[in-house]
Each structure stands twice: as structure tokens, then as C-alpha cells.
Design a protein around this motif. Structure first.
Motif, mmCIF file in Angstrom:
data_model
loop_
_atom_site.group_PDB
_atom_site.id
_atom_site.type_symbol
_atom_site.label_atom_id
_atom_site.label_comp_id
_atom_site.label_asym_id
_atom_site.label_seq_id
_atom_site.Cartn_x
_atom_site.Cartn_y
_atom_site.Cartn_z
ATOM 1 N N PHE A 84 0.738 -1.229 0.082
ATOM 2 C CA PHE A 84 0.041 -0.023 0.114
ATOM 3 C C PHE A 84 0.851 1.139 -0.039
ATOM 4 O O PHE A 84 0.738 2.132 -0.798
ATOM 5 N N MET A 85 1.739 1.294 0.964
ATOM 6 C CA MET A 85 2.687 2.450 1.080
ATOM 7 C C MET A 85 3.441 2.624 -0.479
ATOM 8 O O MET A 85 3.793 3.690 -0.985
ATOM 9 N N ALA A 86 3.919 1.514 -1.020
ATOM 10 C CA ALA A 86 4.569 1.710 -2.153
ATOM 11 C C ALA A 86 3.692 2.500 -3.310
ATOM 12 O O ALA A 86 4.061 3.262 -4.148
ATOM 13 N N LYS A 87 2.405 1.868 -3.170
ATOM 14 C CA LYS A 87 1.395 2.724 -4.230
ATOM 15 C C LYS A 87 1.390 4.153 -3.979
ATOM 16 O O LYS A 87 1.350 4.887 -5.033
ATOM 17 N N PRO B 262 8.270 0.995 10.179
ATOM 18 C CA PRO B 262 9.503 0.511 9.843
ATOM 19 C C PRO B 262 9.523 -0.843 9.367
ATOM 20 O O PRO B 262 10.322 -1.194 8.554
ATOM 21 N N GLY B 263 8.765 -1.824 9.714
ATOM 22 C CA GLY B 263 8.734 -3.350 9.354
ATOM 23 C C GLY B 263 8.351 -3.141 7.854
ATOM 24 O O GLY B 263 8.783 -3.800 6.911
ATOM 25 N N ALA B 264 7.062 -2.453 7.601
ATOM 26 C CA ALA B 264 6.497 -2.494 6.134
ATOM 27 C C ALA B 264 7.064 -1.850 5.250
ATOM 28 O O ALA B 264 7.198 -2.305 4.166
ATOM 29 N N LEU B 265 7.860 -1.090 5.742
ATOM 30 C CA LEU B 265 8.677 0.035 4.947
ATOM 31 C C LEU B 265 9.917 -0.987 3.830
ATOM 32 O O LEU B 265 10.326 -0.866 2.931
ATOM 33 N N THR B 266 10.464 -2.076 4.720
ATOM 34 C CA THR B 266 11.468 -3.081 4.098
ATOM 35 C C THR B 266 10.683 -3.594 2.719
ATOM 36 O O THR B 266 11.397 -3.864 1.745
ATOM 37 N N TYR B 267 9.356 -3.898 2.774
ATOM 38 C CA TYR B 267 8.701 -4.343 1.842
ATOM 39 C C TYR B 267 8.214 -3.273 0.669
ATOM 40 O O TYR B 267 8.453 -3.410 -0.541
ATOM 41 N N THR B 268 7.884 -2.078 1.021
ATOM 42 C CA THR B 268 7.739 -1.085 0.321
ATOM 43 C C THR B 268 9.048 -0.807 -0.614
ATOM 44 O O THR B 268 9.195 -0.781 -1.949
ATOM 45 N N PHE B 269 10.096 -0.987 0.167
ATOM 46 C CA PHE B 269 11.449 -0.674 -0.432
ATOM 47 C C PHE B 269 11.788 -1.926 -1.788
ATOM 48 O O PHE B 269 12.145 -1.652 -2.816
ATOM 49 N N ASN C 249 12.343 -5.854 -6.401
ATOM 50 C CA ASN C 249 12.751 -7.353 -6.056
ATOM 51 C C ASN C 249 12.326 -7.371 -4.506
ATOM 52 O O ASN C 249 13.078 -6.984 -3.746
ATOM 53 N N THR C 250 11.304 -8.037 -4.214
ATOM 54 C CA THR C 250 10.988 -7.974 -2.763
ATOM 55 C C THR C 250 12.077 -8.788 -1.864
ATOM 56 O O THR C 250 11.749 -8.474 -0.656
ATOM 57 N N ARG C 251 12.555 -9.773 -2.336
ATOM 58 C CA ARG C 251 13.386 -10.396 -1.621
ATOM 59 C C ARG C 251 14.699 -9.476 -0.822
ATOM 60 O O ARG C 251 15.111 -9.797 0.121
ATOM 61 N N GLN C 252 14.907 -8.344 -1.625
ATOM 62 C CA GLN C 252 15.946 -7.341 -1.161
ATOM 63 C C GLN C 252 15.402 -6.898 0.311
ATOM 64 O O GLN C 252 15.946 -6.660 1.214
ATOM 65 N N GLY C 253 13.900 -6.618 0.254
ATOM 66 C CA GLY C 253 13.433 -6.077 1.461
ATOM 67 C C GLY C 253 13.218 -7.326 2.409
ATOM 68 O O GLY C 253 13.580 -6.879 3.849
ATOM 69 N N TRP C 254 13.006 -8.352 2.345
ATOM 70 C CA TRP C 254 12.745 -9.467 3.288
ATOM 71 C C TRP C 254 13.993 -9.675 3.820
ATOM 72 O O TRP C 254 13.915 -9.982 5.175
ATOM 73 N N TYR D 267 25.390 -2.474 -5.258
ATOM 74 C CA TYR D 267 24.324 -2.721 -4.499
ATOM 75 C C TYR D 267 23.202 -2.481 -5.414
ATOM 76 O O TYR D 267 22.961 -1.224 -5.896
ATOM 77 N N LEU D 268 22.312 -3.203 -5.648
ATOM 78 C CA LEU D 268 20.779 -2.772 -6.469
ATOM 79 C C LEU D 268 21.149 -2.446 -7.738
ATOM 80 O O LEU D 268 20.501 -1.348 -8.099
ATOM 81 N N GLY D 269 22.381 -2.851 -8.415
ATOM 82 C CA GLY D 269 22.435 -2.559 -9.770
ATOM 83 C C GLY D 269 23.309 -1.135 -10.025
ATOM 84 O O GLY D 269 23.374 -0.711 -11.091
ATOM 85 N N LYS D 270 23.816 -0.391 -8.861
ATOM 86 C CA LYS D 270 24.349 0.511 -8.692
ATOM 87 C C LYS D 270 25.942 0.391 -8.043
ATOM 88 O O LYS D 270 26.182 -0.174 -7.268
ATOM 89 N N LYS D 271 26.733 1.047 -9.041
ATOM 90 C CA LYS D 271 28.161 0.837 -8.335
ATOM 91 C C LYS D 271 28.421 1.792 -7.235
ATOM 92 O O LYS D 271 28.177 2.841 -7.148
ATOM 93 N N ILE D 272 29.132 1.081 -6.336
ATOM 94 C CA ILE D 272 29.470 1.951 -5.073
ATOM 95 C C ILE D 272 30.703 2.412 -5.274
ATOM 96 O O ILE D 272 31.806 1.927 -5.266
ATOM 97 N N GLU D 273 30.772 3.713 -5.141
ATOM 98 C CA GLU D 273 32.049 4.295 -5.376
ATOM 99 C C GLU D 273 32.591 5.238 -3.911
ATOM 100 O O GLU D 273 31.997 5.341 -3.083
#
Lengths: 187, 594
Positions: free
Chosen positions: B26-29, B296-303, B309-314, B436-442
Motif C-alpha cells: 500500500f505504501m509503495a502505491k 518500519p517493518g512494512a517499509l522494508t517491503y515498500t523498498f 525485488n521484494t527479496r531485497q526487502g525481506w 548494490y541494487l545495480g548501482k556501483k558503490i564508489e
């Protein structure tokens, strides 16, 4: 800067919505659905005058009353204008002394065996209306003797004032001391 | 733990986990601007708000402007509340005729509520008018929470977007968060809380007779208000008989719901969620803990939804849950084992000092780890009276940087900074490219992550050091010995990490804590917030790097374990010496019996 206007106006708008409309709506609906709770769960006497709240404990020290938990509120115990705990650390000598004195006061009334922790350790808010059923059980003999009535009768009133776990499993069983003492006075 | 305690704890986590996905999606929407079931009612309201305030919803912002708007808005919040606290005696809805705050306390309180800390160096029922509670403090509870959530949404967009400098519009994110998420949930749960006995009214305080009168020795004061002393220097007292007491009233439920939901934690009353009018039953206790962890818990799913990729949040949620449950286990063990010094006196060996009978041990300990793992800071237990190890757990959760669920928004963005550090360190160790998540960390991302993680920790160590050599700060301790050090460390950690709970014996309403504390809360809130926004700005401009053989998968269990270790190692390296001098010494003293 063009963002100053929204900063000021949104602050005002949300003050109105969250600080005015929201609490007003909640108050209105709360009074419609749960008037007694919204007002403070007060107990009234026959004339309709408020004589206490079931949620706020009162100080009792006489032999004929059940004693509540120790309270560390400012000035005097169960001062409902100054909720708070003792904030005593576990190795504080003054705290250990105070607990020792409370145990002794109980022993003086004839209590033997292990003393339940809640009866000699102060609550978090200083207004805890409850004690455990074990703590109530320890006091039955004293109260019965001081009132000159049978222990069985006192025990029956204790059972009436005992609440079980909420929904059968939440929290702990407990006895409301104010309700219990009011019932005893009514006998 | 008895069967019932197991049952309620397990049920708690089942309910929490069951709500993560529905609320998270819901928050993602809401933040992606999609239609939700609330849109028919709220879209017109939203449009009206934008029209009045001159917000153009499509006018997206780069990171500097996003951060600038956030700071401007927070400056407004601060000034508004500061003025209100200094003038509350002139404002309406003040049936108790409470006076204005001193400027030092007003400064501290205004900073505290603006930064989502809710550190309180005053006694609510004695010092604050209904107007200030409602229009001041409760409003800040909403919008400081919305500020944190808006920031994390902008940071997530930084990961998702490619080759752009735009992160969204702060005003839109903040408005949507308040209207669609915080207000509806608060309305529902404030009513549920009223059903349990939380009060909600505007009555003047009630006076009730005591069934058995009580008495106390009241110190006599001279004309100037100083304590009178006799020739020997002992204070003169008179015995006062108390036949009636005042019971405070107020619009508590409406504030209680958002206090937990927005991980604010500022109590209406001094005893906070230990007060029967704030938290009257085991069910209200269950609900309040749930509200603390919900967003705070649900925001990981929104992320997860937003990065595709919801597994990143889980995975992040798994790390948080693992540490939180571990912390609960240790604390439960410590409080059930109790205090041998007390047990020696012939008492059942559990620690009930500073706890409520109705909540019991599990209900108290679960609240304590939830409120300190997040940056909530509401308490239903007096943390100062916990056993040494029991008290070290909340302190440690705060010191980890408020990432074990963390504050709404702020917890997740700090956790993402930790994930970046973990990716980088593992990259160094095994020779893989840090991505991380397809972005180069510099270099820039590393700098900003380190700034986000270490700011609060460094502030804590420096300020507690200063406190130890400041006579006023030391004199505020309520307990002697190692426990006093824990009180000071906890106070500074709580403010720098925007938690707001306390080892409350400490007398915090003195200039040292009011002024240095304001500084700590400001630095601890805004430096990490600006750092992660700057990082999001640079991430958004990067192109997407598809995963290759050399990419470390961040949605799998090995990374979760690695991230947990990084968090615990950073925390232990920073704070072990301080913890050794406080709670650990006290634990050994307690076991030694003196």
C-alpha cells in the motif's frame, strides 16, 4: 526561494488537520462509542459523584485494607499528579534498604515464605491499580482479622476483583486493589 | 518464559509479519502515485492542499532542493513549537493554567519533537497545556514521522532511477505520507485504544477523595521559595494530610496512536506508556508494540517493491528480526533471573521494579526492545530499574544506530547505509566489484554511508566524555557508581540517536542536558539525513549495472548473515569500552554481592 511558501503554508495546514480536526473527530467518535472509557473509567457513588478511577490506584496502609504495590511518586505514594517510577538501579544501597524494610513490614503482619516481587518492588507509573493474585492471597488473613469477618468471605471478594489474562492469554492475572477495597467496605 | 508468554510473543510476531506485505505494498502505491482504495476521498483533499500551499506536484527536486525543503520545513516546525511553548500560558485550552517553559527547556523540547526524538525533560501532566499537546506536540508527531519516511522514499528512488538528478517532490511525499498512511491508521487505532480505557477528553483535571487518607512531610519554604532549615541545618518540614487527589485528563488517545505509529515516543504523562491512561490493558500494550514496529517493518517491503525485488526487502527485515528477537531473549532471561541482591531478602527472584503487573515480564520486555530498536522511545517500563544486563539491551539497541527496525524512514535509510558498507567490505575481501541494487558503490557513496552511520556514535562518545568532566552533568545522576555512568551514557545515546527514552532517574532538566542534548539531537537527525540524500543524488545519476558473475547477490542468506556481522562488529568496536564501564561492571558487582 520558492519553497518558503509551501514550508509555511503546509505547516499551518497540517497543524489544523492533525492538531485540530483529527483530535476533534477522535474525541467525537470516542464519546459516541466508548463514553465511559474516554472520560477515565470512573467509579461513581450512589449520588453519581466520582470517587476514583478503576485504572488509577490509591494508597492504602491500614490493616483492614489490601495494600497496593509500593509507589515512588513525588511527595506521597499514588500521587496521580506526578506519575513515575523509583528509577532506582539494581545495586543502589538505598533501594535495597527500602525493599528490605518493605519485606520486614510484611513479615510483621505474619507473612511467611517467599514474598511476591510485585508487592515489594515499586511500579513503573507509581499508580499501578493491580497486584498479583499471590500478593492478594498473602493479605487475606490480615484483612479478615482486622475486619472481624471470615477469611472465606474475604477470599470470595478477592476472587470477584480478580481479572484473568485478557482474551485468555494476554498479560498476567491481576487483582484491582481499589475495586477490592471498595467492595470490602460495602460488605 | 511460561506458556502464555511464549504464546503472546509468537502471536505478536505472526501478526506483525502478516501486516508487512499489505501495508508495504500500500505504501509503495502511495509514493508511486498509484490509485489506492483511499484515493476517492483523499485525492480531492490532496489537490486542495497543493492549491492552497502553492505546491506543484510534478515539480521534481534534485537532492539539494529536496534536502533544502526538508530543512526549511523542519525549521518551521522548530520555530512554531518553540514559540508555542514560550507562550502557552496565553493560549487557549489550558484549564490547569500551566505556565510557559523556560527558554532552555523550550529549546530542548522543540528540537526534540521536531527531530522525532521526543526526549522529555518535563513532567507532562504538570507542565503542558492541552493546546500544546494537541496543536504542538501531536502535530510534530505526524510531520516529523512523515519527514523521515519522505527521506527514505527519496533514497530508494536514488537506487531505482537512472541517469537523472531528480528524487521526487518533498512536499508531495510528506503530504501523501501524512494523509494516506499516518492519519487513517492513527484514527482507527486511537479508537481501539479508547475502547481499552485510554482517555480522550478536554475536561479539567478531576479531584477524587481518597478512601484512606495519606500524609507526608512537606518541606517548608521561605518567601523566596528556598527550603527553610533549622539551626542544625536540617530542613524544616510540616506534616500534611492528603484527603483527595487530582487525576489528570486530556486528549490522550489521539496522541497515543501517532506517538507509537510515528516512532515518536513522547508521553502525554510523565510515566509515558506505563501510565494506565496511556496503556491500560495487556491488549492495548500488544497494540502499542505493534504500532511501533508496523511502519518500519512494512517499509522494508515498500523498498522491495520499489526496487523491483521484494527479496531485497525481506532480507533486510530478516536481519532486523534476528537481532530484535535475540535482544528480547537476552533481556527476558536477565529480568526473569532477577536481582540476587533482592532475592537475598526473601523475595521471589524476578525483577518487577519499574514494571506493571498487567503487562508482566514478556509484555514489558517486548515493549522495551521494540521501543529502543526503533527510535520510538515510549516506555512501559522504567529502564533505569532494569537489571544491569536487562538495561544494557535497550542501551545497545540504541547505540547500534536505531536500525533494528529503526525510526520510521530513518531506520531503513541508515540500514541501507550499513548494507552499502557491507557490500563494500565484502568486495574488498573477496575481490568483487562493490555493487548494490545495480548501482556501483564508489568513493562518494562510501563517504556518505560512513557519515550516516558514525555521526551519532561519535557524538555519543564525545558528549558522554564531556559530561563526565562537567560537575552539573555528574550531579544529575540518581544512582551511585557504575549505574550513574549508564544513566549518562543512555541519555546522550538516546538524544544523539533520536530515541527519546531515558534512564529516567537522571535529572535532565539542567542546562547541560538541555543545551548539549539539543545539539546532539540536531546533529544526529540532520547529518545522516542530508548524507543519505546526497548519496541518493549521486546514485540516481549512475547507470544501471546488470548483475554479473562478479556481483555479490544481496538478496540471499549469506549476505544477510554478513550484514548482521558488520552491524554487530561496528557497534561492538565503537561502544564496548563504554558498556564495559557501565552495565557490565554493575552486573559483576551485583553478582559479587556488594
Amino acid at each position: 526561494m520558492k519553497d518558503i511558501k509551501p514550508a509555511i503554508l503546509l505547516f499551518i495546514i497540517f497543524s489544523v488537520i492533525c492538531g485540530g480536526i483529527y483530535p476533534a473527530v477522535v474525541t467525537g467518535v470516542a464519546y459516541a462509542l466508548f463514553p465511559k472509557q474516554a472520560a477515565g473509567s470512573f467509579i461513581t457513588d450512589k449520588a453519581g459523584k466520582e470517587i476514583g478511577s478503576t485504572l488509577i490506584g490509591q494508597p492504602f496502609s491500614g490493616a483492614k485494607y489490601f495494600w497496593p504495590r509500593p509507589s515512588a511518586t513525588a511527595d506521597f505514594g499514588y500521587n496521580s499528579m506526578a506519575s513515575g517510577g523509583s528509577n532506582s538501579g539494581p545495586t543502589n544501597p538505598a533501594y535495597l534498604q527500602a525493599v528490605g524494610d518493605r519485606v520486614k513490614a510484611l513479615r510483621d503482619t505474619g507473612v511467611t515464605g517467599l514474598v511476591p516481587a510485585d508487592l515489594v518492588q515499586a511500579s513503573a507509573n507509581g499508580l499501578d491499580p493491580h497486584i498479583t493474585p499471590e500478593s492478594a492471597g498473602l493479605q487475606v488473613d490480615r484483612v479478615a482479622k482486622a475486619r472481624g469477618i471470615s477469611g472465606d468471605l474475604v477470599m470470595k471478594v478477592v476472587e470477584q476483583a480478580t481479572e484473568g489474562r485478557q482474551l485468555g492469554f494476554l498479560g498476567e492475572p491481576r487483582v484491582n486493589v481499589l475495586v477490592l477495597n471498595l467492595e470490602l467496605d460495602r460488605l | 518464559m511460561n506458556t502464555y508468554e511464549w504464546l503472546q510473543t509468537i502471536l505478536f510476531f505472526v501478526v506483525l509479519l502478516a501486516l508487512v506485505k499489505p501495508l508495504g505494498s500500500f505504501m509503495a502505491k502511495v509514493f508511486q502515485g498509484d490509485r489506492t482504495f483511499l484515493s476517492p476521498v483523499l485525492v480531492p483533499c490532496e489537490k486542495l492542499i497543493y492549491r492552497i500551499s502553492g505546491v506543484k506536484p510534478d515539480d521534481e527536486m534534485g537532492w539539494q532542493r529536496y534536502a533544502g525543503s526538508m530543512l526549511l520545513f523542519n525549521l518551521m516546525l522548530f520555530v512554531g513549537l518553540f514559540v508555542m511553548l514560550m507562550t502557552q500560558h496565553l493560549l487557549p485550552l489550558n484549564p490547569q493554567k500551566v505556565p510557559a517553559f523556560t527558554w532552555q527547556l523550550a529549546l530542548n523540547t522543540a528540537v526534540s519533537f521536531t527531530t522525532n526524538t521526543n526526549w522529555q525533560a518535563y513532567v507532562g501532566e504538570q507542565a503542558v497545556s492541552y493546546f500544546t499537546q494537541m496543536v504542538g506536540l501531536a502535530v510534530h508527531n505526524f510531520v516529523s514521522a512523515a519527514t523521515g519516511i519522505a527521506i527514505v522514499i527519496a533514497v530508494i528512488r536514488g537506487f531505482v532511477r537512472r541517469k537523472t538528478s531528480l528524487l521526487g517532490n518533498f512536499w508531495v511525499d510528506m503530504t501523501r505520507c501524512t494523509l494516506y498512511i499516518l492519519l487513517p491508521i492513527s484514527i482507527i487505532f486511537s479508537l481501539v485504544l479508547v475502547s481499552q480505557g485510554v482517555i480522550q477528553n478536554f475536561s479539567a483535571y478531576k479531584t477524587v477523595p481518597l478512601i484512606q487518607s495519606t500524609n507526608y512531610d512537606k518541606p517548608k519554604l521561605d518567601d523566596k521559595g528556598a527550603a527553610l532549615k533549622d539551626a542544625k541545618g536540617t530542613p524544616v518540614t510540616e506534616n500534611v494530610i492528603v484527603k483527595e487527589v487530582q487525576i489528570p485528563m486530556g486528549p490522550v488517545a489521539s496522541q497515543e496512536a501517532i506517538k507509537e505509529l510515528g516512532t515518536n515516543g513522547g508521553g502525554f504523562f510523565n510515566a509515558n506508556s506505563a501510565h494506565p491512561f496511556e496503556n491500560p490493558t495487556p491488549l492495548s500494550n500488544f497494540i502499542e508494540i505493534l504500532l511501533i514496529l508496523l511502519i518500519p517493518g512494512a517499509l522494508t517491503y515498500t523498498f522491495g517493491v520499489m526496487v523491483g525485488n521484494t527479496r531485497q526487502g525481506w532480507m533486510l527485515l530478516g536481519v532486523m528480526l534476528f537481532i530484535l528477537i535475540g535482544a528480547f531473549g537476552v533481556m527476558q532471561w536477565a529480568e526473569v533471573s532477577g536481582n540476587p541482591l533482592v532475592a537475598k531478602l526473601g523475595i521471589q527472584s524476578i525483577n518487577m521494579e519499574g514494571k506493571e503487573v498487567r503487562n508482566g515480564l514478556a509484555g514489558s520486555n517486548l515493549f522495551a526492545v521494540a521501543t529502543t530498536g526503533t527510535s520510538c522511545g515510549a516506555v512501559n517500563t522504567m529502564h533505569d530499574s532494569l537489571t544491569p544486563i536487562g538495561g544494557m539491551i535497550p542501551l545497545s539497541l540504541i547505540l547500534l544506530g536505531e536500525i533494528i527496525f529503526g525510526g520510521v524512514g530513518s531506520g531503513l535509510y541508515t540500514m541501507l547505509a550499513f548494507a552499502i558498507i557491507a557490500v563494500f567490505v565484502s568486495g574488498l575481501m573477496i575481490g568483487r566489484t562493490p555493487e548494490y541494487l545495480g548501482k556501483k558503490i564508489e568513493v562518494r557513496e562510501m563517504w556518505m554511508s560512513i557519515l550516516a552511520i558514525l555521526t551519532a556514535g561519535v557524538t555519543v562518545l564525545i558528549l558522554s566524555g564531556i559530561a563526565m568532566i562537567t560537575p552539573q552533568a555528574v550531579a544529575s545522576m540518581a544512582n551511585p557508581g557504575a549505574h550513574g555512568l549508564s544513566e549518562v551514557l543512555y541519555a546522550v545515546a538516546s538524544m544523539a540517536n533520536n530515541n527519546g527514552s531515558a534512564f529516567a532517574g537522571l535529572n535532565a532538566n539542567v542546562n547541560f542536558y538541555n543545551l548539549f542534548g539539543s545539539l546532539a539531537m540536531t546533529v544526529g537527525r540532520y547529518v545522516p539525513a542530508i548524507a543519505v540524500l546526497a548519496m541518493a543524488g549521486s546514485l540516481a545519476e549512475k547507470k544501471y549495472v546488470p548483475p554479473s558473475l562478479g556481483t555479490l547477490p544481496t538478496d540471499k542468506a549469506p549476505f544477510a548473515i554478513w550484514l548482521t556481522l558488520v552491524i554487530l562488529i561496528v557497534g561492538a568496536l565503537t561502544f564496548f569500552p563504554a558498556l564495559a564501564l557501565g552495565p557490565i561492571v554493575e552486573h559483576l558487582t551485583m553478582l559479587g554481592g556488594n
